[in-house]
Design an enzyme around this catalytic site. Sequence first.
Site, PDB file in Angstrom:
ATOM      1  CE  LYS A   1      -3.868  -2.441   2.540  1.00  0.00           C
ATOM      2  NZ  LYS A   1      -5.552  -2.041   3.332  1.00  0.00           N
TER       3      LYS A   1
ATOM      4  CE1 TYR B   1      -9.404  -2.870  -0.299  1.00  0.00           C
ATOM      5  CE2 TYR B   1      -8.160  -0.640  -1.285  1.00  0.00           C
ATOM      6  CZ  TYR B   1      -8.093  -2.300  -0.701  1.00  0.00           C
ATOM      7  OH  TYR B   1      -7.162  -3.030   0.332  1.00  0.00           O
TER       8      TYR B   1
ATOM      9  CG  ASN C   1      -3.653  -3.063   6.471  1.00  0.00           C
ATOM     10  OD1 ASN C   1      -3.883  -1.542   5.436  1.00  0.00           O
ATOM     11  ND2 ASN C   1      -4.598  -3.042   7.173  1.00  0.00           N
TER      12      ASN C   1
ATOM     13  CG  HIS D   1      -5.589  -6.203  -0.520  1.00  0.00           C
ATOM     14  ND1 HIS D   1      -6.476  -6.438   0.613  1.00  0.00           N
ATOM     15  CD2 HIS D   1      -5.217  -6.858  -1.354  1.00  0.00           C
ATOM     16  CE1 HIS D   1      -7.693  -7.630  -0.082  1.00  0.00           C
ATOM     17  NE2 HIS D   1      -6.587  -7.457  -0.613  1.00  0.00           N
TER      18      HIS D   1
ATOM     19  CD  GLU E   1      -8.761  -9.384  -3.943  1.00  0.00           C
ATOM     20  OE1 GLU E   1      -9.722  -9.385  -2.529  1.00  0.00           O
ATOM     21  OE2 GLU E   1      -7.716  -9.632  -3.074  1.00  0.00           O
TER      22      GLU E   1
HETATM   23  P1  CMP Z   1      -7.039  -4.603   3.337  1.00  0.00           P
HETATM   24  O1  CMP Z   1      -7.009  -5.565   3.231  1.00  0.00           O
HETATM   25  O2  CMP Z   1      -7.157  -3.389   2.442  1.00  0.00           O
HETATM   26  O3  CMP Z   1      -9.260  -4.368   2.920  1.00  0.00           O
HETATM   27  C1  CMP Z   1     -10.117  -3.545   3.452  1.00  0.00           C
HETATM   28  C2  CMP Z   1      -9.185  -2.483   4.164  1.00  0.00           C
HETATM   29  O4  CMP Z   1     -10.044  -1.459   4.840  1.00  0.00           O
HETATM   30  C3  CMP Z   1      -8.736  -3.513   5.498  1.00  0.00           C
HETATM   31  O5  CMP Z   1      -7.398  -4.092   5.077  1.00  0.00           O
HETATM   32  C4  CMP Z   1      -7.906  -2.677   6.422  1.00  0.00           C
HETATM   33  O6  CMP Z   1      -7.136  -1.262   5.494  1.00  0.00           O
HETATM   34  C5  CMP Z   1      -8.906  -1.232   5.731  1.00  0.00           C
HETATM   35  N1  CMP Z   1      -9.658  -0.923   7.280  1.00  0.00           N
HETATM   36  C6  CMP Z   1     -10.308   0.304   7.948  1.00  0.00           C
HETATM   37  N2  CMP Z   1     -11.004   0.122   9.143  1.00  0.00           N
HETATM   38  C7  CMP Z   1     -10.995  -1.330   9.111  1.00  0.00           C
HETATM   39  C8  CMP Z   1     -12.089  -1.837   9.665  1.00  0.00           C
HETATM   40  N3  CMP Z   1     -12.675  -1.218  10.921  1.00  0.00           N
HETATM   41  N4  CMP Z   1     -12.563  -3.138   9.291  1.00  0.00           N
HETATM   42  C9  CMP Z   1     -11.439  -3.290   8.174  1.00  0.00           C
HETATM   43  N5  CMP Z   1     -10.569  -3.484   7.750  1.00  0.00           N
HETATM   44  C10 CMP Z   1     -10.928  -1.696   7.866  1.00  0.00           C
END
Ligand code: CMP
Length: 142
Positions: free
Chosen positions: A10, A50, A113, A116, A127
């Site tokens: 990311k 998403y 974070n 992904h 995906e």
């Molecule tokens: P990702 O696996 O990329 O999929 C969706 C993303 O939304 C997730 O990682 C997080 O970075 C972000 N996100 C933010 N808040 C939440 C939450 N409460 N639960 C899950 N994903 C979240």
Amino acid sequence: ALERTLSIIKPDAVAKNLVGAIYSRFESAGLRIVAAKMMHLSKEQAEGFYAEHKERPFFAALVEFMTSGPIMVQALEGEDAVKKNRDIMGATNPAEALAGTLRADYAETIDENAVHGSDAVESAAREIAYFFSDEEICPRTR
Ligand code: CMP
């Protein structure tokens, strides 16, 4: 089973110059990079990727973040690649991620974070197809 999974480094992790360090984690675990590209997603591309989170309260912030800078997108192949990649990444929330995982080492918040990874073989196929054509996938011949 031999699987493929979709991985994204990311914008936060690309900005911190962590592409090589993260690729090393994949390769050390026996995952092979069979497709890769750097992209700067448009709003439409991020919203489409998403789409399943469209109704979640964090959706707008997620799209904003994912379009804030370049990302690295890769297809990883290997034995149990989906779970192996999820183990390498650690929990979605870095505060809950086990020591030694990518999120524990490189992420600060649940919104930013670092990585992904697909959550299942079915979503992985969808995906991977979202970002790569069949011709862009390069299975190993040796
Ligand atoms: P990702 O696996 O990329 O999929 C969706 C993303 O939304 C997730 O990682 C997080 O970075 C972000 N996100 C933010 N808040 C939440 C939450 N409460 N639960 C899950 N994903 C979240």
